[in-house]
Enzyme design. Structure first.
Site, short mmCIF file in Angstrom:
data_model
loop_
_atom_site.label_atom_id
_atom_site.label_comp_id
_atom_site.label_asym_id
_atom_site.label_seq_id
_atom_site.Cartn_x
_atom_site.Cartn_y
_atom_site.Cartn_z
N ARG A 1 0.82 -1.22 0.00
CA ARG A 1 0.00 0.00 0.00
C ARG A 1 0.85 1.28 0.00
O ARG A 1 0.64 2.18 -0.82
CB ARG A 1 -0.91 0.02 1.26
N THR A 2 1.77 1.38 0.94
CA THR A 2 2.48 2.64 1.13
C THR A 2 3.36 2.97 -0.07
O THR A 2 3.34 4.10 -0.59
CB THR A 2 3.33 2.57 2.41
N LYS A 21 27.21 -4.91 -1.87
CA LYS A 21 28.68 -4.95 -2.00
C LYS A 21 29.34 -4.27 -0.81
O LYS A 21 30.53 -3.99 -0.83
CB LYS A 21 29.11 -4.23 -3.28
N ARG A 79 11.14 3.61 4.08
CA ARG A 79 10.67 2.60 5.04
C ARG A 79 11.87 1.78 5.47
O ARG A 79 12.70 1.38 4.64
CB ARG A 79 9.62 1.68 4.42
N HIS A 130 4.50 5.75 11.77
CA HIS A 130 4.01 5.63 10.39
C HIS A 130 3.07 6.82 10.17
O HIS A 130 1.86 6.69 10.08
CB HIS A 130 3.28 4.30 10.22
N1 CP Z 1 -0.43 -0.11 6.01
C1 CP Z 1 0.76 -0.35 5.43
O1 CP Z 1 1.77 0.26 5.78
O2 CP Z 1 0.73 -1.29 4.44
P1 CP Z 1 1.99 -1.73 3.57
O3 CP Z 1 2.93 -2.46 4.50
O4 CP Z 1 1.42 -2.66 2.51
O5 CP Z 1 2.63 -0.51 3.01
#
Ligand code: CP
Length: 336
Positions: free
Chosen positions: A62-63, A90, A112, A140
């Site tokens: 999603r993100t 490497k 992320r 988040h």
């Molecule tokens: N809600 C969320 O962060 O989903 P993803 O891990 O699929 O990005």
């Protein structure tokens, strides 16, 4: 050489950095972006000439996709850094990697990482904006924004969310979503109750984290405006924190029996991905209050708003123009 200090408002690392006014500013901007997304050609030139780079060290559906879609709808160029095919393998350090990508001319990194604080480190190494797309158990912020936006639009509210009652249920200990969403909701005036077995609560689950804490879901169900189910994060558990998933579902899962206790107006939310049969043991399609798909859809508008807020200074917000200008802007964006 120590880099010049960056304007802190050029990055989004924690939801707390925005405060209530900043959250409402982004949600209002997301209303305009949602209007853009409803157009036949949902593209505007607002970030033409900007480059947004996704750097995901942890899996995401999603993100990552919604950030990349959001950037493209604003006409930004996008780069996707594939960790598994990179020179990190490497032995290149994270810092050298970021500085190398930045040297190619990046305006924003969407990061992320499995380690809490990694986006903050990256933020200190680059003059580009950094958006935290989820770091470890910590934060988040764009999930929190899309959750708040989804509640606000589902209930037809403007401004904050004063007086609503929300329960966040499940694996709070390992959940960056719980931390950020609880913080955002409380800043907007929501009363947040955390519901979890003691073994899945962090040490700060009380005052700093929520307005109330309980391990008895059935005691709070009937009074909720929002029921927010968390994913059981089995990949982050290195010890048995619940006797069995079956017992977890019996005590904390949304079952048919519990769904019958909810008001039909209660919104049912989940950040995804769902463990069907564990935290949610009914088909969400059969629940009138389920807004889980809307959360995903709204994620694009909210991330467009965040990108525009950080990178679009001086430009008029897309979607805020007159109807005539809308069609012109849409055509211009569509010619990219
Ligand atoms: N809600 C969320 O962060 O989903 P993803 O891990 O699929 O990005």
């Amino acid at each position: 050489m120590t880099p010049a200090l960056k304007n802190p408002s050029r990055s989004l690392l924690d939801i707390e950095d925005l405060g209530a006014d900043g959250i409402i500013r982004i949600l209002d901007l997301a209303d305009h972006m949602a209007e853009v997304n409803r157009r036949p050609n949902p593209k505007v030139p607002a970030l033409r000439g900007k480059t947004v780079c996704s750097v995901f060290f942890e899996d995401s559906t999603r993100t990552r996709l919604s950030f990349e879609t959001a950037a493209k709808r604003l006409s930004a160029d996008t780069m996707t850094f594939a960790v598994s095919q990179s020179s990190l393998n490497k032995g290149e350090s994270l810092r050298d990697t970021i500085e190398t990508i930045a040297a190619m001319g990046v305006d924003a990194f969407v990061v992320r990482h499995g380690s809490s604080g990694a986006p903050h480190l990256i933020d200190a190494w680059t003059q580009a904006s950094v958006i935290n797309a989820g770091d470890g158990w910590h934060a988040h912020p764009t999930q929190a924004l899309l959750d708040a936006y989804t509640v606000r639009s589902a209930l037809g509210r403007t401004g904050g969310l004063d007086g609503l009652r929300m329960a966040i249920v499940g694996d709070v200990k390992h959940s960056r979503v719980a931390r950020s969403t609880a913080a955002a909701m409380r800043m907007l005036g929501v009363h947040v109750t955390v519901v979890a077995p003691r073994t899945l609560l962090p040490p700060d689950a009380s005052d700093a984290f929520a307005d109330a804490v309980t391990d008895r879901l059935d005691d709070v169900l009937a009074d909720l405006d929002v029921l927010y189910l968390l994913r059981m994060q089995q990949e982050r558990m290195n010890e048995a924190l619940v006797p069995s998933l079956r017992e977890y579902t019996t005590r904390f899962g949304l079952t048919t029996q519990r769904a019958a206790v909810l008001s039909p107006q209660t919104l049912i939310m989940h950040p995804g991905p769902m463990n069907r049969g564990v935290e949610i043991a009914v088909d969400p399609a059969e629940l009138p209050g389920a807004v889980i798909t809307q959360q995903v859809t709204n994620g694009i508008a909210v991330r467009m708003a965040v990108l525009f807020d950080l990178l679009g200074s001086g430009n008029t917000a897309p979607g805020a123009e007159t109807a005539d200008t809308n069609s012109d802007t849409s055509r211009e964006g569509g010619s990219q």
